[in-house]
Design a protein around this motif. Structure first.
Motif, PDB file in Angstrom:
ATOM      1  N   GLY A  53      35.493 -17.048  23.764  1.00 13.08           N
ATOM      2  CA  GLY A  53      36.038 -16.375  22.599  1.00 13.08           C
ATOM      3  C   GLY A  53      37.409 -15.772  22.796  1.00 13.08           C
ATOM      4  O   GLY A  53      37.934 -15.139  21.905  1.00 13.08           O
ATOM      5  N   ALA A  54      38.022 -15.957  23.954  1.00  9.30           N
ATOM      6  CA  ALA A  54      39.319 -15.329  24.207  1.00  9.30           C
ATOM      7  C   ALA A  54      40.384 -15.914  23.295  1.00  9.30           C
ATOM      8  O   ALA A  54      40.389 -17.093  22.988  1.00  9.30           O
ATOM      9  CB  ALA A  54      39.707 -15.520  25.665  1.00  9.30           C
ATOM     10  N   GLY A  55      41.294 -15.072  22.855  1.00  8.23           N
ATOM     11  CA  GLY A  55      42.408 -15.508  22.020  1.00  8.23           C
ATOM     12  C   GLY A  55      42.969 -14.328  21.252  1.00  8.23           C
ATOM     13  O   GLY A  55      42.243 -13.405  20.907  1.00  8.23           O
ATOM     14  N   THR A  56      44.244 -14.355  20.974  1.00 13.88           N
ATOM     15  CA  THR A  56      44.875 -13.218  20.325  1.00 13.88           C
ATOM     16  C   THR A  56      45.050 -13.408  18.829  1.00 13.88           C
ATOM     17  O   THR A  56      45.452 -12.485  18.137  1.00 13.88           O
ATOM     18  CB  THR A  56      46.247 -12.938  20.950  1.00 13.88           C
ATOM     19  N   GLY A  57      44.802 -14.590  18.312  1.00 13.01           N
ATOM     20  CA  GLY A  57      44.968 -14.833  16.884  1.00 13.01           C
ATOM     21  C   GLY A  57      43.880 -14.164  16.055  1.00 13.01           C
ATOM     22  O   GLY A  57      42.725 -14.086  16.459  1.00 13.01           O
ATOM     23  N   GLN A  58      44.268 -13.656  14.870  1.00 14.45           N
ATOM     24  CA  GLN A  58      43.312 -13.011  13.975  1.00 14.45           C
ATOM     25  C   GLN A  58      42.376 -14.057  13.377  1.00 14.45           C
ATOM     26  O   GLN A  58      42.797 -15.148  13.005  1.00 14.45           O
ATOM     27  CB  GLN A  58      44.043 -12.273  12.859  1.00 14.45           C
ATOM     28  N   VAL A  59      41.085 -13.724  13.297  1.00 17.38           N
ATOM     29  CA  VAL A  59      40.079 -14.636  12.778  1.00 17.38           C
ATOM     30  C   VAL A  59      40.181 -14.686  11.248  1.00 17.38           C
ATOM     31  O   VAL A  59      40.226 -13.660  10.579  1.00 17.38           O
ATOM     32  CB  VAL A  59      38.656 -14.210  13.211  1.00 17.38           C
ATOM     33  N   ASN A  60      40.233 -15.895  10.716  1.00 13.22           N
ATOM     34  CA  ASN A  60      40.215 -16.140   9.281  1.00 13.22           C
ATOM     35  C   ASN A  60      39.055 -17.074   8.981  1.00 13.22           C
ATOM     36  O   ASN A  60      38.771 -17.996   9.746  1.00 13.22           O
ATOM     37  CB  ASN A  60      41.509 -16.808   8.808  1.00 13.22           C
ATOM     38  N   ILE A  61      38.387 -16.848   7.859  1.00 17.61           N
ATOM     39  CA  ILE A  61      37.278 -17.693   7.431  1.00 17.61           C
ATOM     40  C   ILE A  61      37.744 -18.520   6.237  1.00 17.61           C
ATOM     41  O   ILE A  61      38.226 -17.959   5.244  1.00 17.61           O
ATOM     42  CB  ILE A  61      36.046 -16.837   7.040  1.00 17.61           C
ATOM     43  N   ALA A  62      37.621 -19.837   6.323  1.00 21.46           N
ATOM     44  CA  ALA A  62      38.003 -20.703   5.211  1.00 21.46           C
ATOM     45  C   ALA A  62      37.047 -20.483   4.041  1.00 21.46           C
ATOM     46  O   ALA A  62      35.829 -20.403   4.232  1.00 21.46           O
ATOM     47  CB  ALA A  62      37.975 -22.163   5.647  1.00 21.46           C
TER      48      ALA A  62
END
Length: 103
Positions: free
Chosen positions: A21-30
């Motif tokens: 789950g690592a990552g700096t991008g903000q989660v968006n739900i389609a």
């Protein structure tokens, strides 16, 4: 499910087995259907997320004519932060959302 000018959405994401789950991008739900142009823009509680160590109450925001919902959480009493992949960085991850919006 679409009923009139409202779309009701149920999202359940889960995983385990490593720190993927690592990552700096903000989660968006389609979104399954584009939001209406007059959809009210505000943050609303939409569900929760957990990573095996921390639990979050998740808020979502959908802009008028938008195709995604941006996820945030309160990291301080009055301050929101973008919910990122790094917030899911653990061996057990869950995102559970239930919301509706105007089309």
């Amino acid at each position: 499910t679409r009923v009139g000018n409202r779309v009701f959405v149920d999202v359940y994401l889960t995983g385990d087995g490593g720190a993927e789950g690592a990552g700096t991008g903000q989660v968006n739900i389609a979104l399954p259907v584009t939001a209406g142009a007059s959809n009210p823009v505000a943050i609303h509680p939409v569900g929760y997320a957990a990573n095996g160590a921390t639990e979050y109450i998740i808020y979502g925001s959908i802009v008028g004519s938008g195709t995604t919902m941006t996820l945030t959480y309160f990291n301080l009493i009055t301050t929101t932060a973008g919910f990122t992949g790094a917030d899911q960085n653990n061996t057990n991850r869950t995102i559970r959302l239930q919301f509706f919006y105007e089309v």
